[in-house]
Every structure is written in structure tokens, then in C-alpha cells.
Design a protein around this motif. Sequence first.
Motif, PDB file in Angstrom:
ATOM      1  N   THR A  37      41.774  30.419  47.038  1.00  0.00           N
ATOM      2  CA  THR A  37      40.575  31.228  46.796  1.00  0.00           C
ATOM      3  C   THR A  37      39.490  30.446  46.063  1.00  0.00           C
ATOM      4  O   THR A  37      38.301  30.637  46.357  1.00  0.00           O
ATOM      5  CB  THR A  37      40.903  32.511  46.005  1.00  0.00           C
ATOM      6  OG1 THR A  37      41.559  32.169  44.800  1.00  0.00           O
ATOM      7  CG2 THR A  37      41.771  33.448  46.818  1.00  0.00           C
ATOM      8  N   PHE A 105      39.246  33.873  49.915  1.00  0.00           N
ATOM      9  CA  PHE A 105      38.190  34.270  48.991  1.00  0.00           C
ATOM     10  C   PHE A 105      37.577  35.611  49.405  1.00  0.00           C
ATOM     11  O   PHE A 105      37.342  36.479  48.562  1.00  0.00           O
ATOM     12  CB  PHE A 105      37.111  33.176  48.925  1.00  0.00           C
ATOM     13  CG  PHE A 105      35.906  33.573  48.113  1.00  0.00           C
ATOM     14  CD1 PHE A 105      36.038  33.890  46.766  1.00  0.00           C
ATOM     15  CD2 PHE A 105      34.652  33.631  48.687  1.00  0.00           C
ATOM     16  CE1 PHE A 105      34.928  34.260  46.011  1.00  0.00           C
ATOM     17  CE2 PHE A 105      33.539  34.002  47.944  1.00  0.00           C
ATOM     18  CZ  PHE A 105      33.675  34.318  46.605  1.00  0.00           C
ATOM     19  N   THR A 108      39.108  38.761  48.192  1.00  0.00           N
ATOM     20  CA  THR A 108      38.937  39.123  46.779  1.00  0.00           C
ATOM     21  C   THR A 108      37.661  39.927  46.531  1.00  0.00           C
ATOM     22  O   THR A 108      37.444  40.381  45.407  1.00  0.00           O
ATOM     23  CB  THR A 108      38.891  37.872  45.872  1.00  0.00           C
ATOM     24  OG1 THR A 108      37.679  37.138  46.113  1.00  0.00           O
ATOM     25  CG2 THR A 108      40.099  36.986  46.079  1.00  0.00           C
TER      26      THR A 108
END
Length: 124
Positions: A37, A105, A108
Motif C-alpha cells: 500500500t 492502496f 484503503t
Amino acid sequence: MKIRSIILGMALLLVSGIAQAGEAQKPSAPDAPKGDTANGKQLYMSDGCWQCHGTVGQGARTGPTLINPLPYAAYINQLRAPVREMPPYEAKLLSDQEAADIYAFMKTFPAPPDYKTIKLLQVD
């Protein structure tokens, strides 16, 4: 009449068995590879994804939201051969691992708040 019912029942069993066999042979959608991430965030910012999709995937006039992203296989297809006005990110420009990092990423990104919790939108 009884023979007709038996034949119909056997035909239904045969069709049902073929359908179940077909489902068992369908390839499942690939799961997203493990992504980093932190590297995904760096790539998202440096490669300019944020310019169209926003810094937290909220979307903009030029790009759709990325909150609750597409399944990984659809994401890769859109990334490599976009159907919208997005430039294609072929593997020679963005490796499969880098694409997986960006996807990690994107996973998230926070969901937007419920509109009922936003004071400005409440009527007194």
C-alpha cells in the motif's frame, strides 16, 4: 403419460448435471496479488492517478470514483485497455506488481460518510 413424465424428469436431471459441471469448470476470477500500500500510494501520486480520481479516490469530473474499486480482474482490464478516456497503462509502463500495489492502496480509501451525519445537510 407416465413414460413422458419419466423422460421429462431424466432430461431435467441431465440439463441440471450439465449446468453444474459447467459451473465447476468456470475459471474463478483471480484474486488480487498481494500489494504494497505504501508503494501503491507513491505510484498513485507520482503516476498522476490522483489528477482524475482525486487524492482519496473520490472521483472528479474527469475520472470516476475509485472507492470500493472494481474486482481485481476488471481493474486490470480497465487499466490495460480502458473503455473510457483514460490512457492505457500497459505492462511496460506499469508492471503487474505496481498495478497490484496501486490496487492495494485503492482498497484503503475511506467510504464517504452517511449524508445523514453531515450537519450542513440537515434541515432544522
